[in-house]
Design a protein around this motif. Structure first.
Motif, PDB file in Angstrom:
ATOM      1  N   LYS A   1     -12.541  -2.272  -2.700  1.00 50.41           N
ATOM      2  CA  LYS A   1     -13.514  -3.024  -3.494  1.00 50.41           C
ATOM      3  C   LYS A   1     -12.952  -4.400  -3.824  1.00 50.41           C
TER       4      LYS A   1
ATOM      5  N   MET B   1       0.870  -1.173   0.000  1.00 47.46           N
ATOM      6  CA  MET B   1       0.000   0.000   0.000  1.00 47.46           C
ATOM      7  C   MET B   1       0.902   1.217   0.000  1.00 47.46           C
ATOM      8  N   LYS B   2       0.659   2.136  -0.893  1.00 40.39           N
ATOM      9  CA  LYS B   2       1.436   3.374  -0.952  1.00 40.39           C
ATOM     10  C   LYS B   2       2.947   3.102  -0.874  1.00 40.39           C
TER      11      LYS B   2
ATOM     12  N   LEU C   1      -3.318   1.028   9.846  1.00 39.37           N
ATOM     13  CA  LEU C   1      -4.110   1.703   8.831  1.00 39.37           C
ATOM     14  C   LEU C   1      -5.389   0.907   8.631  1.00 39.37           C
ATOM     15  N   LYS C   2      -6.525   1.603   8.594  1.00 35.53           N
ATOM     16  CA  LYS C   2      -7.769   0.917   8.273  1.00 35.53           C
ATOM     17  C   LYS C   2      -8.151   1.277   6.851  1.00 35.53           C
ATOM     18  N   GLU C   3      -8.388   0.278   6.040  1.00 37.33           N
ATOM     19  CA  GLU C   3      -8.723   0.517   4.640  1.00 37.33           C
ATOM     20  C   GLU C   3      -9.876  -0.376   4.207  1.00 37.33           C
ATOM     21  N   THR C   4     -10.694   0.137   3.312  1.00 37.32           N
ATOM     22  CA  THR C   4     -11.754  -0.660   2.719  1.00 37.32           C
ATOM     23  C   THR C   4     -11.518  -0.646   1.217  1.00 37.32           C
TER      24      THR C   4
ATOM     25  N   ARG D   1     -12.959  -5.090   4.198  1.00 39.29           N
ATOM     26  CA  ARG D   1     -12.543  -4.088   5.192  1.00 39.29           C
ATOM     27  C   ARG D   1     -11.364  -4.694   5.950  1.00 39.29           C
TER      28      ARG D   1
END
Lengths: 187, 326
Positions: free
Chosen positions: A55, A15-16, A50-53, A38
């Motif tokens: 698709k 991520m990033k 980090l919290k990410e949702t 989620r």
């Protein structure tokens, strides 16, 4: 590249530009929306959460991690020091990365170390480990309440809540996911 | 809880629901699970099945597609249009292509009821009564979606009407915004990441006034829809609309959703023709759909939907399906 629906707990994903450990993952599909995963992600380089949702149909990149076997030598202010059991190279892991795991490491034991690029990013420890109690206060006199506990310190500096019948020199089994006392171990 | 206890509790809840609605003069109806032209909804995948029609003169078999309904809405609205009045149904509903989760089952039980000459506010009041009647604890909290975004996500939703302003607001709270994401996707991700996990779990929460940008059959003023969702224990359990009754607006919805389905669905199907248009116009009404299994989970403390279903599909068939993956 895979679809985010394939993300699983325990996996490392990018991520990033950073590798993240998937600490929690659940599927959510709002009644009037598409399907998402989620996740609670832990940055494997600095431990930040980090919290990410995402698709489920979105692409994601799995982090290219590999294993190395490392013997834990000692810990100091700069971090946790290990030796590769094959090459005898020494390496160090920062306290940020091992904020949770560090206190469970036992000097001299070997662990599976997860590597990303040339950096160690995590150490896998067994779910239950045995420790020797090095400092147990005496139970307070008259304290006979069922389920009463006290805090003891183990060989690694780990503090654990235990029943009052545990003494210095006893061996105890500890759940390393919750930090809870499991049982007294008899040799 | 052991299976027998769960099934007893489930039976008690369903009996209470029947008593509650029958006592208020709602007619209990049974409608088919199969339809040839279900209402298209872009995010819901259906089960397709085949009707075999024998023709003995030519010794041929004709095959027609039928679909298992994802809710009883399709037939209940037609009964309302026929003038049946207030009604309810406890029906099995079917949704395909959902990931395994603790709150999803491909076949589940839905309670759906409609009140004629009522709006979503009146449905909310009735739902509060129903929850009390069933023994759901906690003082209900009613919150608009905008208030919830302000409280839990620190996003001023009414000020984020266009995609770019919402993207900026999401970026500011640490959401990794993609160039390709639409307003609706950003809304859903901010909602699922920040708002939903923060909703109080110890009391029923009604989230009201959803953005009209989310396409539904709820009546809207173009900005906000007369729609609410009920959360029990932090889990989405019911959905309510003041129903759209304008035949032109309904037709537009069907066309748009069918277009989306043609582009991105795995199971496409024909949309209904002249649905709820004169002389079969839908009367002014409000409808609520409530997931019965999730309600039973909440009342029994079960943590997975498979605990409250007597033969959960996942448990019985997963091993068997594994063989097909090779």
């Amino acid at each position: 590249m895979a679809k985010a629906g394939a993300i699983e707990k325990g996996m490392y994903i990018m991520m990033k530009g950073d590798p993240y450990l998937v600490a929690e993952r659940e599927f959510v599909s709002p009644g009037k929306g598409s399907a998402f995963v989620r996740c609670k992600l832990k940055n494997a380089k600095n431990g930040s959460v980090l919290k990410e949702t995402i698709k489920t149909s979105e692409n994601f990149e799995e982090a290219n991690v590999y294993d190395r076997s490392g013997q834990y030598l000692y810990g100091d202010d700069s971090g946790f020091h290990f030796m590769d059991t094959e090459t005898y190279d020494q390496f160090e892991i920062s306290p940020d990365v091992l904020s949770e795991t560090g206190k469970y490491l036992k000097e001299g034991d070997s662990y599976r170390v997860i590597m990303w690029e040339s950096d160690p990013i995590d150490v896998v420890i067994p779910m239950k480990m045995v420790y020797e109690v090095t400092d147990a206060p005496d139970a307070i006199k008259g304290d006979t309440v069922t389920g009463a506990t006290k805090t003891v310190v183990c060989e690694t500096g780990l503090s654990v809540q235990v029943p009052i019948f545990i003494h210095t020199g006893d061996k105890i089994r500890v759940n390393t996911e919750t930090g809870e006392y499991v049982e007294r171990v008899n040799d | 809880m052991e299976l027998r206890k769960i099934l007893q509790e489930r039976a008690r809840i369903i009996a209470s629901i029947r008593r509650f609605f029958s006592g208020r003069n709602y007619l209990e109806v049974e409608t088919p699970h199969l339809a040839s032209t279900p209402i298209p909804e872009r995010y819901i995948e259906l089960f397709r099945t085949t009707l075999l029609r024998p023709d003995y003169r030519t010794d041929r078999v004709y095959e027609d597609d039928l679909y298992l309904l994802p809710s009883p809405e399709y037939y209940l609205k037609q009964l309302l249009a026929a003038g049946i009045g207030d009604l309810f149904e406890i029906a099995h509903a079917f949704r395909n292509y959902e990931s395994t989760s603790a709150v999803h089952s491909p076949e589940f039980t839905m309670l759906e009821w409609y009140t004629v000459n009522a709006d979503s506010t009146e449905s909310l009041a009735l739902t509060v009564n129903l929850l009390q009647d069933l023994g759901v604890s906690g003082e209900p909290l009613v919150l608009t979606v905008s208030d919830a975004f302000g409280l839990y996500a620190d996003i001023d939703l009414p000020a984020c009407r266009d995609r770019d302003s919402l993207a900026r607001a999401c970026g500011r709270i640490g959401i990794d915004v993609q160039q390709t994401e639409s307003w609706e996707e950003l809304f859903q991700r901010a909602f699922l990441t920040r708002v939903e996990p923060a909703l109080p779990a110890e009391r029923p929460v009604f989230l009201t006034a959803y953005p009209a940008a989310i396409s539904t059959l709820a009546r809207s003023d173009g900005t906000w829809a007369q729609r609410w969702e009920l959360y029990l224990g932090g889990i989405e359990t019911a959905n309510c609309y003041t129903e759209e009754t304008n035949p032109e607006v309904i037709a537009r919805f069907l066309t748009t959703e069918a277009q989306h389905k043609r582009q991105s669905s795995l199971v496409t199907h024909p949309a209904p023709k002249d649905f709820l248009s004169p002389p079969n116009r839908l009367p002014e009404c409000s409808g609520v759909a409530l997931g019965v299994d999730r309600l039973v989970m909440h009342l029994t403390g079960a943590t997975s939907i498979s605990e409250v279903i007597s033969f959960p599909l996942s448990a019985t068939m997963h091993a068997q399906f594994r063989n097909n993956e090779e």
